[in-house]
Structure formats: structure tokens, C-alpha cells
Design an enzyme around this catalytic site. Sequence first.
Site, short mmCIF file in Angstrom:
data_model
loop_
_atom_site.label_atom_id
_atom_site.label_comp_id
_atom_site.label_asym_id
_atom_site.label_seq_id
_atom_site.Cartn_x
_atom_site.Cartn_y
_atom_site.Cartn_z
N HIS A 1 -49.65 -60.73 45.24
CA HIS A 1 -48.85 -61.28 46.35
C HIS A 1 -49.00 -62.80 46.26
CE1 HIS A 1 -46.70 -61.64 50.00
NE2 HIS A 1 -47.35 -60.78 50.76
N ARG B 1 -43.76 -60.62 58.08
CA ARG B 1 -44.00 -62.04 57.80
C ARG B 1 -43.33 -62.53 56.53
NH1 ARG B 1 -47.52 -60.20 60.99
NH2 ARG B 1 -47.28 -58.41 59.64
N THR B 2 -43.51 -61.81 55.44
CA THR B 2 -43.05 -62.36 54.16
C THR B 2 -41.54 -62.51 54.16
OG1 THR B 2 -44.93 -61.24 53.15
CG2 THR B 2 -43.26 -62.13 51.66
N LYS C 1 -28.54 -43.92 46.13
CA LYS C 1 -27.59 -43.14 45.32
C LYS C 1 -28.09 -42.99 43.88
CE LYS C 1 -23.98 -45.52 47.88
NZ LYS C 1 -23.08 -46.67 47.69
N ARG D 1 -39.78 -57.52 47.20
CA ARG D 1 -41.00 -56.71 47.42
C ARG D 1 -40.69 -55.29 47.01
NH1 ARG D 1 -44.64 -56.64 52.79
NH2 ARG D 1 -45.32 -58.58 51.77
N1 CP Z 1 -48.86 -60.78 54.83
C1 CP Z 1 -47.81 -59.98 54.60
O1 CP Z 1 -47.43 -59.74 53.43
O2 CP Z 1 -47.22 -59.48 55.73
P1 CP Z 1 -45.92 -58.57 55.77
O3 CP Z 1 -46.26 -57.26 55.12
O4 CP Z 1 -45.57 -58.44 57.22
O5 CP Z 1 -44.85 -59.28 54.98
#
Ligand code: CP
Length: 302
Positions: free
Chosen positions: A129, A51-52, A80, A101
Site C-alpha cells: 500500500h 480513505r484511499t 460479466k 485497489r
Molecule cells: N488506510 C486505508 O487504506 O483505508 P481505506 O481502506 O478506508 O482506504
Amino acid sequence: MKNRSLISITDYNKDEYIRILELAAEFEKNPIQNILADHVVATLFFEPSTRTRLSFESAASRLGAKVIGFADANISSTTKGESLKDTILTVSNYSDIIVMRHPREGSARFASEVSPVPIINAGDGGNQHPTQCLLDLYSIKKTQGKLDGLNVAFVGDLKYGRTVHSNVMALCNFDTTFHLVSPLELKLPSYVKMHIKDRNLKYHQYTDLNEVIPIADIIYMTRIQRERFSDPIEYEKVKNAYILSANMLNGCRENMRVLHPLPRVNEITEDVDSTKYAYYFQQALNGVYVRQALLAAILGVK
Ligand code: CP
């Protein structure tokens, strides 16, 4: 917000949350706008995501931006031995903003300290988050019509759940009563609870999910974060701690909605999906509008 990184939800204030939610509502009405045609957005995902990453890429594409990046650090020069600092300095040459991320807590803050372009934290380990949090606020506002005066229940892995940490901190800016449901091993960390205490808001802790169902306006279910456990035996003990099914929702408030940042494993059974209480897939869609708002605000075009 122009040119400012977003690493922790506390980097923005209440007025800025409201501004993002208002912008997101504009994008929901009119999602295709060619306002970022001169911009490049980099998405660096050192940890899996559906999603993110994809909602950021969808948001950028719908605003006309070009998107570069990787969904798997194993195809990057990290393999590397390249340092995070060198990766960020390099990618900042190719892009106007970096969405990152990373499994290590604090990595996004570090990236923002070395990067000449803004960094958006798309999740750093079990820490924060913030963009999920903003789309959750948007979803709460849409379903309840307000952000003040709500009973919000967080259920599951409150220790490692980064979305919960960001949400609790953000909701402390509103008149929220918190209901915290978790196994004893996965309680909300004290440093997050301190935010509730500092604002003189109320919180109640439970181990039984059934206790909060009749009193909650929002039930925010979370996955037990298997990848954060150092001992698999400890994960096995708690992995099925909470499973919400449709029959458990008899007696809930009519306005109650179930949120979940997703992915779910087994903590919401599929029979909930067809009830009016399920909101988690619309919640994921709201992520596109909120991320459009963030990109536009930080890149200074709105
Ligand atoms: N909600 C969320 O962070 O989903 P993903 O891990 O799929 O990005």
C-alpha cells in the site's frame, strides 16, 4: 517520477520519497491549485475503501482534475466476466492515470505491465500500500521533525498488513529501530524482514504491546485483517490480541504519537482519541496532500 507507475514502495528511492514529502508540504500550505484541469483521474476500487479512494478523489478535485471510476466492482463489467487486462486497457482510453485497489496480490503490477497510462497501487491484497506508506512517512516527519533515529513499533497484523510491509521497506532507508508486536501467527513475513537485515538495522519482536510503550516514538497500530484469513476460527483466536487504551499510555515518551492507517475496529479505544498522542485522523488528512503530490509528480505538472 513522470509517467511512472507506483506499485511497490521500493519502486521509488529515498530521494523520491523526500521529493513527494516536500511537494506534499507545499500542497498542505496551498491545497487548491488548478494544475490538473486538463486531466482525468480514474479510480478503480475492486475492494472496499473509505480513505484511499475519497482522499485520492479529493486530491484530484482540489487540483482541478475530473474523476471517473467505480467504488464497487459489482457495478462494473467485471461481473460479466471481463478480465482485468481488458478493464485496464479500456479505462486507459478514458483517463490519464489509474488508481486501483484490488484484493489479489500482484494485480497492480500486472495492470502496470498492460497499461499505457501510469497505475497507482491503492492496495493489492496483503502485499503493498505504497501511497499509505508515503502519507505515513509524512505523518512521522511532521510529528517527530525527522525520519532518522526513531524507534517505530508496528502492532497487530504484521503478516497481512500491507501498510506495514510498505512502511518497513521505506523506513529501511532511514536509521530506524523496528519493534514488531504481533501474535506468533501474524509475525512480519521473512521477505520483509530481509529488508531490515540487508540494511544492518535492528529489529525486536514481541507478543506483549506493553513492552514497547515506554520506548517507542511511533506506535503504529493495525487492524487484524479479517478478510485475509481463510479460516474464520483462526481470526477469532487473534481478533482482540491488542487493544490500546488511554491508561496504557502512562509512561510513554512525550513525543510519542499513535498512528493507524484506519479503519479501526477495536484496537484503539475511543478514550485515546482525546489524548495528545492520537494522530490517526490528522494522518488521514495528510493523505490528501501526499496524494496531490503523487498525482502532480506522476502527471508531470510539478
Ligand atoms: N488506510 C486505508 O487504506 O483505508 P481505506 O481502506 O478506508 O482506504
